[in-house]
Design an enzyme around this catalytic site. Structure first.
Site, mmCIF file in Angstrom:
data_model
loop_
_atom_site.group_PDB
_atom_site.id
_atom_site.type_symbol
_atom_site.label_atom_id
_atom_site.label_comp_id
_atom_site.label_asym_id
_atom_site.label_seq_id
_atom_site.Cartn_x
_atom_site.Cartn_y
_atom_site.Cartn_z
ATOM 1 N N ASP A 13 6.534 -33.254 -14.775
ATOM 2 C CA ASP A 13 5.246 -33.958 -14.686
ATOM 3 C C ASP A 13 5.245 -35.013 -13.585
ATOM 4 O O ASP A 13 4.520 -36.000 -13.660
ATOM 5 C CB ASP A 13 4.883 -34.628 -16.027
ATOM 6 N N LYS A 16 4.381 -32.303 -8.954
ATOM 7 C CA LYS A 16 4.847 -31.263 -8.032
ATOM 8 C C LYS A 16 3.702 -30.416 -7.507
ATOM 9 O O LYS A 16 3.725 -29.974 -6.363
ATOM 10 C CB LYS A 16 5.874 -30.369 -8.738
ATOM 11 N N GLY A 40 2.933 -26.843 -16.264
ATOM 12 C CA GLY A 40 1.608 -26.860 -15.675
ATOM 13 C C GLY A 40 1.517 -27.692 -14.410
ATOM 14 O O GLY A 40 2.188 -28.715 -14.282
ATOM 15 N N HIS A 41 0.709 -27.237 -13.463
ATOM 16 C CA HIS A 41 0.388 -27.998 -12.262
ATOM 17 C C HIS A 41 -1.126 -28.147 -12.205
ATOM 18 O O HIS A 41 -1.861 -27.190 -12.449
ATOM 19 C CB HIS A 41 0.834 -27.268 -10.986
ATOM 20 N N GLN A 225 9.167 -27.875 -14.372
ATOM 21 C CA GLN A 225 9.816 -28.930 -15.164
ATOM 22 C C GLN A 225 10.533 -29.935 -14.243
ATOM 23 O O GLN A 225 10.038 -30.233 -13.174
ATOM 24 C CB GLN A 225 10.776 -28.327 -16.192
#
Length: 431
Positions: A13, A16, A40-41, A225
């Protein structure tokens, strides 16, 4: 000219998605090399938010080749759902823009069910905090040599034998957990229902990357991650089920280590963590609430609230060493705007002894006491800054001090979710 590996230097988080999107404009190929759709992004481009979990971040940029590598565990139904959602936002996803490694292992419904059953059965205080998306069980089957892989979708005649081997293991586990056994026909139908959607994208990714590399194209390797969730180097057992460190870029995509160049460590200007596990600098107080609200610290995939704390230089310095980080992309500096003072962890105390590393032992991690250094904050805003001169003097001092503490230079500085609100110090592709 270097190929670039992007890794998170903390517990994920770190932002990225935005950095990979920013770099993808300079890249020709973007590769996901580990994890699954649990990471998630969120990309914000011209005011439009794109939420990605399985797709490489380059998918939203036309003219780029996106690749899902063999190190990823691939949920075909999650892929179809994400593809449909992105296409509804105007993103073109075709076999010309996306390729999937033929030797990637699949995530099936039985993996998600096993994930949930185990977590529900875990005693209080022993839950890992899994997302419940089947990532861990899928990696277990891969290592156990019983996984069904992407290539098998193109050969339906081989599926019954593969399914029989898989269910010999899973049905035994399900009996032990008090769950009903699975009919092989259900798994066969699950796979056949999605095969036609996946097979046009299947490729020998190792060969494709070798061809692109020899042609002089720039390759961006995208991790999910963070390094502190690595199965070997993280806060075990409160980790993910794959190697998240930079070395996995090679194994998880099929390129030799010599083809991997610059390692960019994405690093948040404070620290967050989702789920269970040690967190020495956690602030379960007004400071943590301030950071969480200002930073909008909720998971892209799960929506779970993130735990928040001060920047931990001990952890990031260890990540720099383990990943061979060449430079940092420091994100969310603007979240610290307005604080009277800012604290940074410079060491730990363990049973009265001062140490400068994160111990591997969970019991020792839980006994760590952070040693803080207090720095003055700044009242001016850093939000939207695009050059050093736009930053308050004290914010620049904070960034420079972070560089000294973690033994790595800042190559990029992010000052908002917008991709253009980025200060470029060194271009990783040119370093």
């Amino acid at each position: 000219m270097a190929n670039v590996v992007v890794v998170g230097s903390q517990w994920g988080d770190e932002g990225k998605g935005k950095i990979v999107d920013w770099l993808s404009e300079r890249a020709d190929v973007v590769v996901r090399f580990q994890g699954g759709h649990n990471a998630g992004h969120t990309l914000v481009i011209d005011g439009v938010s794109y939420k990605l979990s399985l797709m490489p971040s380059g998918i939203v940029r036309s003219g780029k080749l996106s690749i899902i590598g063999n190190g990823v565990v691939f949920d075909p139904h999650a892929f179809v759902a994400e593809k449909t959602r992105l296409e509804a936002q105007g993103v073109s996803i075709t076999p010309q823009s996306l390729r999937i490694a033929d030797n990637a292992a699949l995530i099936l419904s039985i993996h998600r069910e096993l994930d949930a059953a185990r977590e529900n059965a875990a005693a209080a205080g022993t839950k890992i905090g899994t997302t419940g998306r089947g990532i861990g069980p899928a990696y277990e089957d891969k290592v156990g040599r019983r996984a069904i892989r992407v290539m098998d979708l193109a050969h339906p005649e081989s599926l019954p034998e593969r399914i029989e081997r898989l269910l010999a293991h899973h049905n035994a586990l399900r009996r032990g957990l008090g769950e009903a056994e699975i009919d092989p026909a259900a798994i066969l139908e699950e796979l056949k229902s999605v095969a036609d959607e996946i097979t046009p994208y299947i490729d020998r990714v190792w060969r494709l990357l070798e061809t692109r590399r020899k042609a002089g194209e720039r390759i961006l390797f995208e991790g999910a991650q963070g390094a502190l969730l690595d199965i070997d180097h993280g806060t075990y057992p409160y980790v993910t089920s794959s190697n998240t460190v930079a070395g996995q870029a090679s194994a998880g995509s099929g390129v030799g280590p010599g083809s991997v160049g610059y390692v960019l460590g994405i690093t948040k200007a404070y620290t967050t963590r989702v789920g269970e596990g040690p967190f020495p600098s956690e602030q379960d107080n007004e400071v943590g609430q301030f950071l969480g609200e200002r930073g909008r610290e909720f998971g892209t995939v799960t929506g779970r609230k993130r735990r928040c704390g001060w920047f931990d230089a001990v952890l990031v310095r260890q990540s720099v060493a383990i990943n061979g980080i060449s430079g940092l992309a420091l994100t969310k500096l603007d979240v610290l705007d307005g604080l009277d003072e800012i604290k940074v962890v410079t060491a730990y105390r363990l049973d009265g002894e001062t140490i400068d590393y994160l111990p591997a032992s969970l019991a020792e991690q839980q006994r760590l006491e952070p040693v803080y250094e207090t720095l003055p904050g700044w009242k001016e805003t850093t939000a939207g800054a695009r050059k050093w001169n736009d930053l308050p003097a004290q914010a620049i001092k904070y960034v420079r001090h972070v560089e000294e503490l973690v033994s790595a230079p800042v190559a990029l500085l992010s000052t908002s979710p917008e991709r253009d609100d980025t200060i470029l110090v060194r271009d990783p592709f040119e370093d």
